[in-house]
Enzyme design. Structure first.
Site, PDB file in Angstrom:
ATOM      1  N   SER A 254      -2.734 -89.282  14.481  1.00  0.00           N
ATOM      2  CA  SER A 254      -3.921 -90.127  14.597  1.00  0.00           C
ATOM      3  C   SER A 254      -3.597 -91.548  14.153  1.00  0.00           C
ATOM      4  CB  SER A 254      -5.026 -89.555  13.697  1.00  0.00           C
ATOM      5  OG  SER A 254      -6.065 -90.496  13.535  1.00  0.00           O
ATOM      6  N   GLU A 438       0.175 -82.131  25.092  1.00  0.00           N
ATOM      7  CA  GLU A 438       0.318 -82.829  23.818  1.00  0.00           C
ATOM      8  C   GLU A 438       1.119 -81.967  22.849  1.00  0.00           C
ATOM      9  OE1 GLU A 438      -3.440 -84.581  22.504  1.00  0.00           O
ATOM     10  OE2 GLU A 438      -4.364 -83.835  24.335  1.00  0.00           O
ATOM     11  N   ASP A 611     -12.446-110.358  33.238  1.00  0.00           N
ATOM     12  CA  ASP A 611     -12.972-109.141  32.595  1.00  0.00           C
ATOM     13  C   ASP A 611     -11.879-108.242  32.021  1.00  0.00           C
ATOM     14  OD1 ASP A 611     -11.901-107.861  34.806  1.00  0.00           O
ATOM     15  OD2 ASP A 611     -13.808-107.153  35.616  1.00  0.00           O
ATOM     16  N   THR A 616     -13.385-110.652  26.011  1.00  0.00           N
ATOM     17  CA  THR A 616     -14.665-110.550  26.716  1.00  0.00           C
ATOM     18  C   THR A 616     -15.148-109.107  26.730  1.00  0.00           C
ATOM     19  OG1 THR A 616     -13.525-110.261  28.830  1.00  0.00           O
ATOM     20  CG2 THR A 616     -14.170-112.506  28.234  1.00  0.00           C
TER      21      THR A 616
END
Length: 679
Positions: A254, A438, A611, A616
């Site tokens: 993590s 994973e 974008d 933004t």
């Protein structure tokens, strides 16, 4: 010398109303855009023969089987047998903030509200286009490899499972995560920089499951920083330099480095069950290093980028040698693994802890991690809905209490894949093991070691083995046998049972041996995966005609910007909006916004942000009566040139022409001009 090609193409897809793929949270649907998603392709070819290897890293949750099969079909119709299932690796970065809906197996189909064609097509087309661009720009070049340690960017989110691995094995490693980053540097024969691939094990979950803006998370931000630096003066998404930050054995890793805390009381919940005294497991969430999830994404992304830049600048070890690739399809429900006595690994099932989720994203129903007992309430619901798992499945998966026996569930289509891809591509002394899921930290270490040993003992010593994660088909997690016994989330999601890792090690050793002994042509192809004819039945709201408020038109400003701002403030404007899905269906690459600066000399407006820019944010809010608003924020960065600016919005509204016919009509809106003053 090799022939090298790099390419990047947009694969964002619809940014509204589509469930985001990763946390399996049905309420987490797209509601706008933070950064665009890209597919990044790298082709290495041998100038003397026809051998090629393609590596693609796409800013998506994972590569699905359906996605891979459609990409390969398109490549075949374009290039014949140049790009095939054995020499093309498709890897997902594992961002949890990209649109879902591109799966054919029922479990994922449920969490992403069906097979969503616009979402699938955007990714397929983006991947193919990135390969096209790389293919068209092949030039002579050289490859360099480097490796180094990344600090302060990961924690093991199941440390109690990791501790179940043998002490003698753990003592060989200084950490319970893999801190090593491996980078590949691509330059042409004149030393012109072409691109970079980084492999590093970390979950892109700095953005948590309350986020509704599509983005590439921490690794996407690292790519953004590297590409912005190398493609100087160009807008994000433009320029020829391509930097991919690819996934690796990130199963139990993590980025939320502060660790798990109870959101209601603030105390640590770093316990084997990840549960809180008040509110149980649902209250336990891991926190990143930043003040909020945007800040944490920025910090982790920047750490990864800075280490990659340092390794890239210092890369001097050249990679040379032949190219080869090996691939097999394997039916995992029918695979025999030779342990000391012959055990058969088979049957797919997800345990109770799967529904608990992880400290990075809690499950909906307050299951706890580490369940080795069932829960009568959920088991009863499951038995009524889906049928009780057979005794054979229960025995095979012991000690996992089986919540969903996905191997026995076939309505309306199988819930999980049986047939998975195993694949290794070798580029000189670099072997890329493309894994379908994973792998946890220790599982990845065991796999790399086994593959390296196989190369060593068959006349190819000194190979660098990297694991590319989330490739080709998604089969959840792969833990070690010892971690499996603890039954936290990763183990409960190891769908082929406790010997899954041993099965994969056996298969990848076989691929490595075939490459090392030049006998790839003798490998059995294996059974081809099915393609299901899935209707386009989805739970995504159907597209309707847009309406503007009375006396207003699309693109009108509802809430204006201020007249003046300083750096580090947020300029914000709200427009009469329309459903962004109408724009995505019109074009593969639609830009929703620009920030523009007025240039006095030419008396014109110059675009400084779009974008895809990190600064933004594009928010879409659905109202009643088919109305909606769009709010655009510009988080003005330090060092922004003082001057006069404006923000523009570009959309499409759906208009009815007749009872049967509607069209999408483009429109735009512009804020008032505002001034940015020096601090």
């Amino acid at each position: 010398n090799y022939l090298l090609g790099v390419g990047r193409a947009d694969c964002t897809g619809p940014v509204a109303e589509i469930p985001l793929m990763g946390y399996a949270n049905p309420d987490q649907v797209g509601g706008g855009l933070l950064t665009r998603l890209y597919s990044r392709a790298f082709i290495v070819a041998d100038p003397d023969d026809l051998k090629r290897v393609v590596f693609v890293s796409a800013d998506i949750g994972m590569v699905s089987q359906r996605l891979r099969l459609e990409v390969l079909k398109k490549l075949e119709s374009k290039y014949g047998d140049l790009y095939r299932h054995d020499n093309v690796i498709l890897s997902g970065t594992h961002t949890h903030s990209g649109p879902g809906g591109y799966f054919q197996y029922t479990l994922f189909w449920i969490t992403s509200k069906g097979l969503i064609k616009p979402s699938l097509n955007a990714i397929v087309n983006g991947i193919v286009k990135s390969i096209d661009i790389a293919h068209e720009n092949m030039k002579k070049g050289r490859l360099f490899i480097n490796r180094g340690t990344v600090e302060n960017s990961q924690i093991n989110r199941s440390p109690f499972s990791y501790l179940a691995n043998p002490a003698s094995e753990r003592s060989r490693y200084s950490s319970n995560t893999d801190k090593e980053m491996v980078i590949l540097k691509l330059v042409d024969e004149n030393g012109e920089e072409l691109g970079l691939i980084s492999w590093f094990a970390v979950h892109p979950v700095s953005m948590n499951n309350s986020n509704h803006l599509v983005n590439g998370d921490n690794v996407g931000y690292a790519s953004y920083l590297f590409e912005q630096e190398k493609n100087k003066g160009l807008l994000p998404g433009q320029g020829s330099f391509v930097a991919a930050f690819a996934s690796s054995n990130l199963g139990d890793v993590s980025p939320n480095t502060k660790g798990p805390f109870c959101v209601n009381t603030g105390e640590s919940c770093d316990n084997p069950q990840s549960t809180c005294p008040v509110g149980g497991a649902a209250m336990c969430m891991a926190m990143g290093p930043g003040t909020d999830m945007f800040d944490s994404t920025r910090i982790i992304g920047e750490n990864i980028y800075l280490k990659a830049r340092e390794l890239y600048e210092g890369a001097s070890q050249e990679i040379t040698g032949p190219l080869s690739s090996a691939h097999q399809w394997v039916n995992m429900s029918d695979m025999s693994v030779e342990l000391n006595a012959t055990h058969t690994v088979r049957a797919k099932a997800l345990g109770h802890s799967f529904a608990a989720g992880t400290i990075d994203g809690v499950g909906a129903f307050n299951f706890t991690q580490g369940s080795v007992e069932g829960d009568p309430f959920w088991d009863a619901i499951r038995d009524q809905l889906l049928g009780e798992p057979s005794n054979e499945t229960k025995a095979c998966h012991n000690p996992k209490p089986v919540l969903f026996s996905t191997g026995e569930m076939t309505w309306p289509h199988p819930w999980h894949p049986d047939i998975v891809d195993v694949q290794i591509a070798a580029v000189g002394s670099l072997a890329i093991a493309a894994v379908p899921g994973e792998f946890t930290t220790m599982s990845g270490r065991r796999l790399r070691e086994a593959v390296k040993k196989e190369f060593d003992s068959h006349g190819s010593p000194g190979m660098d083995v990297v694991i590319a994660g989330l490739c080709n088909v998604y089969t959840h997690y792969i833990t070690t046998y010892e971690e499996y016994q603890v039954q936290r989330y990763e183990a409960a999601s190891t769908i082929y049972g406790p010997h899954t890792l041993s099965a994969y090690i056996q298969l990848y050793r076989g691929l490595a041996r075939a490459i090392a002994t030049n006998t790839v042509q003798d490998l059995p192809r294996g059974p081809e995966p099915p393609v299901f004819n899935i209707t386009s039945l989805t739970l995504v709201p159907s597209l309707t005609v847009d309406h503007a408020p009375v006396n207003k038109t699309f693109g009108d400003v509802l809430q204006e910007v201020r007249q003046q701002y300083r750096a580090r403030e947020v300029a914000e404007v709200t427009f009469v909006g329309a459903n962004p899905r109408h724009s995505a269906e019109n074009a593969t690459e639609h830009n929703f916004l620009t920030v523009e600066r007025h240039d006095n000399a030419s008396d014109s407006w110059v675009v400084v942000q779009n974008d895809a820019s990190w600064d933004t944010r594009f928010y879409w809010t659905k109202g009643s009566l088919s109305r909606s608003n769009v709010t655009i924020e510009w988080h003005i960065p330090q060092g922004t040139e003082p001057g006069v600016y404006r923000i523009r919005y570009f959309g499409h509204y759906r208009k009815r022409l007749s009872i049967t016919h509607t069209v999408s009509v483009p429109f735009e809106g512009t804020s008032s001009a505002f001034e940015i003053t020096a601090l």
